[in-house]
Design an enzyme around this catalytic site. Structure first.
Site, PDB file in Angstrom:
ATOM      1  N   LYS A 109       0.805  -1.224   0.000  1.00 50.50           N
ATOM      2  CA  LYS A 109       0.000   0.000   0.000  1.00 50.50           C
ATOM      3  C   LYS A 109       0.838   1.275   0.000  1.00 50.50           C
ATOM      4  O   LYS A 109       0.344   2.342  -0.399  1.00 50.50           O
ATOM      5  CB  LYS A 109      -0.933   0.006   1.206  1.00 50.50           C
ATOM      6  CG  LYS A 109      -2.093  -0.973   1.113  1.00 50.50           C
ATOM      7  CD  LYS A 109      -3.147  -0.486   0.157  1.00 50.50           C
ATOM      8  CE  LYS A 109      -4.419  -1.314   0.262  1.00 50.50           C
ATOM      9  NZ  LYS A 109      -5.510  -0.793  -0.595  1.00 50.50           N
ATOM     10  N   SER A 142       0.900  -9.797  -0.135  1.00 51.23           N
ATOM     11  CA  SER A 142       0.588  -8.363  -0.129  1.00 51.23           C
ATOM     12  C   SER A 142       0.836  -7.671   1.196  1.00 51.23           C
ATOM     13  O   SER A 142       0.920  -6.437   1.235  1.00 51.23           O
ATOM     14  CB  SER A 142      -0.867  -8.148  -0.543  1.00 51.23           C
ATOM     15  OG  SER A 142      -1.747  -8.807   0.341  1.00 51.23           O
TER      16      SER A 142
END
Length: 515
Positions: free
Chosen positions: A63, A317
């Protein structure tokens, strides 16, 4: 950057996305992460498996890329107004770090369900935090209120072209790092920013690469949108995969994904937990549920399609895992990997029946044994058995128990049994005198049988609670029908075992709840 080609002339084309991704200034704060081979998984799955390690970013999540790309694209007037972001945690950390790097004032709105480790990480980066609601949608409403009241710029976690372009740099690195053909890339999907950015880049340069989006079964907003032909809200989303707990796919991300994703795979909690364990065994890293989502989807896809000999990439992720979730994950991983079966079995309430039942299981490793005397006719056992042969062995055990004359049910896939019943096998044991003991014995095949063969042939067992939690020693609470006049003989038999034990007959908690 807006959703057009940059000059307002029309929707962004593949070349527009390519240029935006190539120009995204993410490396002011992000790092190029490794593309690691996964030899253990490759051998198991019959394919060459690669792990793109976005869990190694400074905030332990991809992110940071999209958040910083968006912040860097703000005009001077927008920077002066300050920013606000709504996030379950990882985007929040990315915005907080990027804002600190650029000297911007940031407010982060997070659902109250956000893991504490993510809240603490955002606080450490200096952003102001507000907790609002149980879901992303609830927090988003509060974020919109702050925009109206304070004039701040909203930094969306996924539905913004600049954010999408930043996330797309993961694919840029991937193609530069991998030599040879990539057959399929598995990407986790929450709001779709990472998948959109990667799909835009990969399909522009190599349309033959298969893009497989992976979603939790209880938060499959992309699958719902593709079926409806437009973004639609889900009635409810599960919170286990908090990084992907999004009720509706983004408008911009959907337009990118609808033309570029080849298929969507959905997976449940047990498969995700099993993938977390796989990643730990491969890398010695504990990723969060969203971080293991793509690998869980890859494993399910390989099992369904029978694919072999292919080069497959899974995106890890994020790794912002709360430590206190590990017990739950360990519990569920066994089921997700078909490594444990759970049965409810009725046996006659008579001396030696418990031992005979254990002999019928054989030398298999017992993961759990919960039993409580109820009456003088029948006894109920909740038993977990470690599987080495998966579903086939589970069926073999079921058939063997029925052939031995036992009434039994397979509760392996029963959610209530796994979550609750295993903790409820207890209660009063009737009017008989009873002695209660705690034991520890080595976790080895046959230890349970040794225990029962020493004590179960002479003493009526009224209570047996055991759960193997991968420790060196098993911990057991056991009860025996024995009055004061029997205590000396019982203790002599227990001493013969050679196991550590302690009598707990006067333990106040046991007196209150067991009678």
């Amino acid at each position: 950057m807006d959703a057009t080609g940059g000059d307002g002339a029309g929707p962004m084309t593949g070349d527009d996305w390519l240029r935006a991704i190539l120009r995204a200034p993410v490396y002011d704060v992000a790092r190029q992460t490794a593309l690691d081979p996964a030899p253990r998984l490759s051998a198991r799955l019959g394919n060459t498996v690669w792990l793109k390690r976005e869990d190694l970013q400074p905030i332990f999540s991809f992110k940071i890329r999209g958040a910083y790309a968006k912040l860097a694209a703000l005009a001077p007037e927008e920077r002066a107004r300050g920013v606000v972001a709504v996030s379950a945690g990882n985007h929040a950390q990315g915005v907080a770090l990027g804002a600190r790097q650029l000297g911007l004032d940031a407010v982060i709105v997070m659902p109250v369900t956000t893991p504490a480790i993510k809240i603490a990480a955002v606080q450490a980066l200096g952003a102001r935090i507000e907790l609002a609601g149980d879901s992303y949608a609830d927090a988003a409403r509060r974020g919109a209120e702050i925009v109206r009241a304070e004039g701040r710029v909203m930094v969306h976690p996924f539905d913004d072209p600049a954010t999408i372009a930043g996330q797309g740099t993961v694919a840029m690195e991937l193609l530069a790092q991998h030599r040879g053909r990539i057959d399929a890339v598995f990407v986790p999907v929450g709001g779709g920013g990472l998948c959109a950015g990667m799909a835009a880049y990969l399909k522009a340069l190599d349309p033959a690469i298969r893009i497989v989006a992976v979603e939790p079964e209880d938060a499959a907003c992309l699958a719902a949108a593709l079926e409806a032909g437009r973004p639609v809200p889900l009635d409810q989303v599960g919170l286990f995969v908090d990084g992907c707990a999004v009720r509706q796919i983004g408008d911009v991300t959907f337009e990118v994904l609808r033309e570029r994703v080849d298929e969507v795979v959905t997976v449940g909690v047990d498969r995700i937990c099993a993938a977390i364990r796989d990643i730990f065994e491969e890398t010695r890293t504990v990723v969060e549920p969203a971080g293991a989502l793509a690998l869980a989807g890859m494993k399910a896809w390989v099992a369904r399609t029978g694919t072999s000999g292919a080069d497959l990439v899974s995106i890890l992720s994020g790794a912002n895992m709360n430590f206190d979730r590990l017990g739950h994950i360990t519990e569920r991983a066994e089921i997700g990997e078909n490594a444990e079966a759970i049965f409810g079995v009725t046996i006659p309430e008579e001396r030696g029946s418990f031992l005979r039942f254990c002999r019928s299981i054989g030398k298999r490793a017992v993961t759990e044994f919960n039993y409580r005397h109820r009456d003088d006719a029948r006894a109920q056992i909740f038993v977990g058995i470690q599987l080495k042969g998966g579903l086939a062995e589970r069926r073999e055990i079921s058939a063997g128990l029925r052939a031995a004359g036992y009434a039994m049910e397979d509760y392996t896939e029963n959610e209530v049994a796994r979550l609750h019943v295993r903790h409820l096998v207890g209660g009063g044991g009737g009017a008989r005198a009873e002695r209660l003991f705690r034991f520890e014995f080595p976790e080895r095949p046959g230890a349970l049988l040794d225990f029962l063969e020493t004590l179960g042939t002479r003493w009526d067992i009224t209570l047996f609670h055991y759960r193997n939690r991968a420790a060196a020693y098993g911990r057991v609470l056991a009860g025996f029908a024995a009055g004061p006049e029997d205590e000396a003989a019982l203790l002599a038999d227990i001493d013969r075992l050679g196991f550590w034990y302690r009598q707990e007959s006067d333990n106040p908690a046991l007196r209150q709840f067991l009678g």
